[in-house]
Design a protein around this motif. Structure first.
Motif, short mmCIF file in Angstrom:
data_model
loop_
_atom_site.label_atom_id
_atom_site.label_comp_id
_atom_site.label_asym_id
_atom_site.label_seq_id
_atom_site.Cartn_x
_atom_site.Cartn_y
_atom_site.Cartn_z
N GLU A 1 -13.05 -22.07 8.36
CA GLU A 1 -13.64 -21.50 7.14
C GLU A 1 -13.52 -19.98 7.13
N MET A 2 -13.68 -19.34 8.32
CA MET A 2 -13.57 -17.89 8.41
C MET A 2 -12.15 -17.44 8.06
N ILE A 3 -11.15 -18.22 8.52
CA ILE A 3 -9.75 -17.89 8.21
C ILE A 3 -9.51 -17.99 6.71
N ARG A 4 -10.04 -19.07 6.10
CA ARG A 4 -9.90 -19.24 4.64
C ARG A 4 -10.56 -18.08 3.91
N ARG A 5 -11.72 -17.66 4.40
CA ARG A 5 -12.45 -16.57 3.74
C ARG A 5 -11.65 -15.26 3.83
N LEU A 6 -11.08 -14.98 5.01
CA LEU A 6 -10.30 -13.75 5.18
C LEU A 6 -9.05 -13.77 4.31
N LYS A 7 -8.38 -14.94 4.24
CA LYS A 7 -7.20 -15.06 3.39
C LYS A 7 -7.58 -14.84 1.93
N GLY A 8 -8.73 -15.40 1.55
CA GLY A 8 -9.21 -15.24 0.18
C GLY A 8 -9.51 -13.79 -0.15
N ILE A 9 -10.13 -13.10 0.82
CA ILE A 9 -10.44 -11.68 0.63
C ILE A 9 -9.15 -10.88 0.44
N ASN A 10 -8.12 -11.20 1.22
CA ASN A 10 -6.83 -10.50 1.09
C ASN A 10 -6.21 -10.74 -0.28
N ILE A 11 -6.33 -11.96 -0.80
CA ILE A 11 -5.82 -12.25 -2.14
C ILE A 11 -6.54 -11.41 -3.18
N LEU A 12 -7.86 -11.31 -3.05
CA LEU A 12 -8.64 -10.49 -4.00
C LEU A 12 -8.28 -9.01 -3.88
N ILE A 13 -8.03 -8.55 -2.65
CA ILE A 13 -7.65 -7.16 -2.44
C ILE A 13 -6.35 -6.86 -3.17
N ILE A 14 -5.37 -7.76 -3.01
CA ILE A 14 -4.06 -7.56 -3.65
C ILE A 14 -4.21 -7.55 -5.17
N SER A 15 -4.97 -8.50 -5.71
CA SER A 15 -5.15 -8.55 -7.18
C SER A 15 -5.89 -7.31 -7.68
N SER A 16 -6.86 -6.86 -6.90
CA SER A 16 -7.61 -5.66 -7.28
C SER A 16 -6.70 -4.44 -7.30
N LEU A 17 -5.81 -4.33 -6.32
CA LEU A 17 -4.88 -3.21 -6.26
C LEU A 17 -3.89 -3.23 -7.42
N ILE A 18 -3.41 -4.44 -7.75
CA ILE A 18 -2.51 -4.57 -8.91
C ILE A 18 -3.21 -4.09 -10.17
N GLY A 19 -4.48 -4.50 -10.30
CA GLY A 19 -5.28 -4.08 -11.46
C GLY A 19 -5.45 -2.58 -11.51
N LYS A 20 -5.73 -1.97 -10.35
CA LYS A 20 -5.93 -0.51 -10.30
C LYS A 20 -4.65 0.25 -10.66
N ILE A 21 -3.52 -0.25 -10.16
CA ILE A 21 -2.24 0.39 -10.46
C ILE A 21 -1.92 0.29 -11.94
N LEU A 22 -2.11 -0.90 -12.51
CA LEU A 22 -1.89 -1.08 -13.95
C LEU A 22 -2.80 -0.16 -14.76
N SER A 23 -4.06 -0.07 -14.31
CA SER A 23 -5.04 0.75 -15.01
C SER A 23 -4.68 2.22 -14.99
N ALA A 24 -4.00 2.66 -13.93
CA ALA A 24 -3.59 4.07 -13.84
C ALA A 24 -2.30 4.33 -14.62
N LEU A 25 -1.34 3.41 -14.50
CA LEU A 25 -0.01 3.66 -15.05
C LEU A 25 0.06 3.63 -16.57
N TYR A 26 -0.74 2.77 -17.23
CA TYR A 26 -0.61 2.68 -18.69
C TYR A 26 -1.00 3.97 -19.39
N ARG A 27 -1.80 4.81 -18.72
CA ARG A 27 -2.26 6.03 -19.36
C ARG A 27 -1.11 7.00 -19.65
N PHE A 28 -0.06 6.96 -18.83
CA PHE A 28 1.06 7.87 -19.04
C PHE A 28 1.78 7.58 -20.36
N PRO A 29 2.22 6.33 -20.62
CA PRO A 29 2.85 6.08 -21.93
C PRO A 29 1.86 6.23 -23.08
N TYR A 30 0.60 5.86 -22.87
CA TYR A 30 -0.39 5.97 -23.94
C TYR A 30 -0.51 7.43 -24.40
#
Length: 492
Positions: free
Chosen positions: A2-31
């Motif tokens: 269960e701990m391994i599943r939890r850590l893998k899950g946390i890593n998935i959330l980290i990656i999605s969060s980073l993608i969101g942050k990058i998108l949130s920063a980049l769109y401002r330039f064309p806008y």
């Protein structure tokens, strides 16, 4: 297992969060390139309201609900009470902010922002639902659904914002209406995401309204949120609150200094260019630190803490130096002018401060010293509220940037004093030599090759940045600036 599943899950959330942050920063330039500095001003003035709301539904509240359900014997009852509490708070907040939209818009600089403000807070109506479905999925260790929902929401939102900006060129040249349309796109993104989450859930909607009049149960949920969760959430939205202070102070302070209202709005739009630069800088610092945090929670040995502390300080300082040197050219390439570059250079110096502050904050959180941390953060905000109008009136946008830098510096110094852990990494001579070599490469490369076309200038920046990063890593390796453990943390 269960701990391994939890850590893998946390890593998935980290990656999605980073993608969101990058998108949130980049769109401002064309806008900004499409709507100009005034259009960017109209959008950025109301953006912090939306961003705070979204942070709650993306991470803060789902994380709390997940923790709540994992330690509860009455999970179904807690689900419904959590939903009801967040529903009541969200509806009341939406009504109050809507009623006060015109006075708030006036306080922000112009009544024209009222409609955009109302549009920016419409996601409040989705917070109870998005938080519930994400929190339940996380409690079931199904992080993939939450991660997909985060990326989906940000992708649709960014697409809608760019489409809204394009209407400025084709249909409507009123930047305030375009701002309103962009914010409505954010609401639509949340709605589509909610439909996706519902399709992946087995929650029975009718059960959510059971015992709606049970006030005692609702107070229990609020009480269980606790001081530690409150301080943690407070820190998550801290920089957004700092932005919100600028929203209410910078334009008025510029006008008070003798600048016309129209020119003050344009200048505030230029000042807001600093936000995507700051976000991009912090994405890298936050990614390494966030990735290390779950391991730090499991392994609190001095060696592990030192490695993460070293990595945070070195990376924060390196990124900041690079950003500050390249910023005038980045300003020109990405925003079509190098106006107010000094103010923006001062502004992005926060990357180092915030990066290191993150480490201290999380360390105190793990030690359970939330009250001290909360008090320091509040004093930092009070300092920002006092300094922002004062320094902006006296020094223009340079003063506005300094007000943030001084406030964050106070927080960092206070954290150092109470934790009694000084960042001695700044005295690492071998690291300093590597940093100087990198900075020299950046400056030579920036001034040696002159190109005219903006796209070619962008290519030049990318190449110079890559070469300079290589120079830094190679010299740091040759000089043995970092320990072997730290190179392993970097994966090099």
């Amino acid at each position: 297992m269960e701990m391994i599943r939890r850590l893998k899950g946390i890593n998935i959330l980290i990656i999605s969060s980073l993608i969101g942050k990058i998108l949130s920063a980049l769109y401002r330039f064309p806008y900004q390139n499409i709507v100009g500095d005034l259009g960017f001003y109209a959008y950025q003035q109301v953006y912090p309201f939306y961003a705070i709301i979204t942070t709650l539904s993306l991470t803060a509240l789902p994380n709390f609900l997940s923790s709540l359900l994992n330690t509860s014997d009455t999970s179904e009852e807690d689900e419904s009470q959590f939903f009801q509490v967040t529903l009541i708070i969200s509806l009341v907040s939406f009504i109050i902010l809507t009623v006060l939209s015109i006075p708030l818009a006036r306080a922000m600089g112009t009544e024209k922002l009222a409609t955009s403000l109302i549009c920016s807070i419409t996601p409040l109506l989705l917070v109870p639902f998005l938080s519930l479905y994400r929190g339940v999925k996380q409690s079931q260790l199904d992080m993939t659904t939450t991660a997909i929902s985060q990326v989906l929401e940000q992708t649709i939102r960014v697409t809608m914002i760019i489409l809204a900006a394009l209407t400025f060129l084709v249909i409507d040249e009123d930047v305030y209406r375009v701002s309103s349309l962009a914010m409505l796109g954010s609401f639509l993104a949340g709605l589509v995401t909610l439909i996706y989450l519902i399709s992946k859930s087995d929650i029975k909607f009718k059960n959510l309204f059971k015992d709606f009049t049970n006030v005692k149960a609702k107070f229990t949920i609020i009480k269980r949120f606790g001081l530690s969760s409150l301080v943690f959430v407070f820190f998550m939205i801290y920089m957004l609150i700092m932005q919100l202070i600028d929203v209410f102070t910078v334009k008025d302070a510029l006008v008070a200094s003798g600048i016309s209202s129209d020119q003050a709005e344009i200048l505030k739009g230029i000042y807001d260019r600093g936000q995507p630069f700051l976000q991009l800088g912090l994405v890298f610092v936050t990614s390494i630190f966030t990735n290390a945090l779950p391991r730090l929670t499991l392994d609190k040995s001095e060696k592990k803490i030192k490695n993460i502390f070293d990595l945070t300080v070195y990376l924060s300082l390196t990124l900041t130096v690079g950003l500050m040197i390249l910023l005038p050219q980045m300003n020109q390439v990405l925003f079509k002018s190098n106006s107010q570059s000094t103010a923006l250079i001062i502004f992005v110096s926060q990357v180092a401060l915030i990066g290191i502050v993150q480490f201290y904050h999380h360390s105190l959180f793990l030690e359970g010293r939330n009250r001290e941390s909360g008090i320091i953060l509040i004093i930092g905000l009070v300092l920002k509220i006092f300094l922002s109008p004062l320094l902006t009136r006296e020094m223009g946008l340079n003063g506005a940037s300094l007000s943030s830098v001084i406030s964050i510096s106070f927080i960092l110094i206070a954290y150092i004093l109470i934790s009694k852990k000084f960042p001695t990494q700044i005295f690492n001579l071998r690291f300093i030599i590597s940093l100087i070599l990198m900075a020299t490469t950046l400056m030579i490369g920036s001034n040696m090759f002159h190109v005219e076309h903006r796209f070619m200038q962008l290519i030049k920046l990318v190449i110079i940045s890559g070469v300079s990063a290589g120079v830094f890593l190679l010299s740091a390796k040759k000089l043995k600036a970092f320990s072997n453990d730290l190179w392993e943390e970097l994966g090099l």
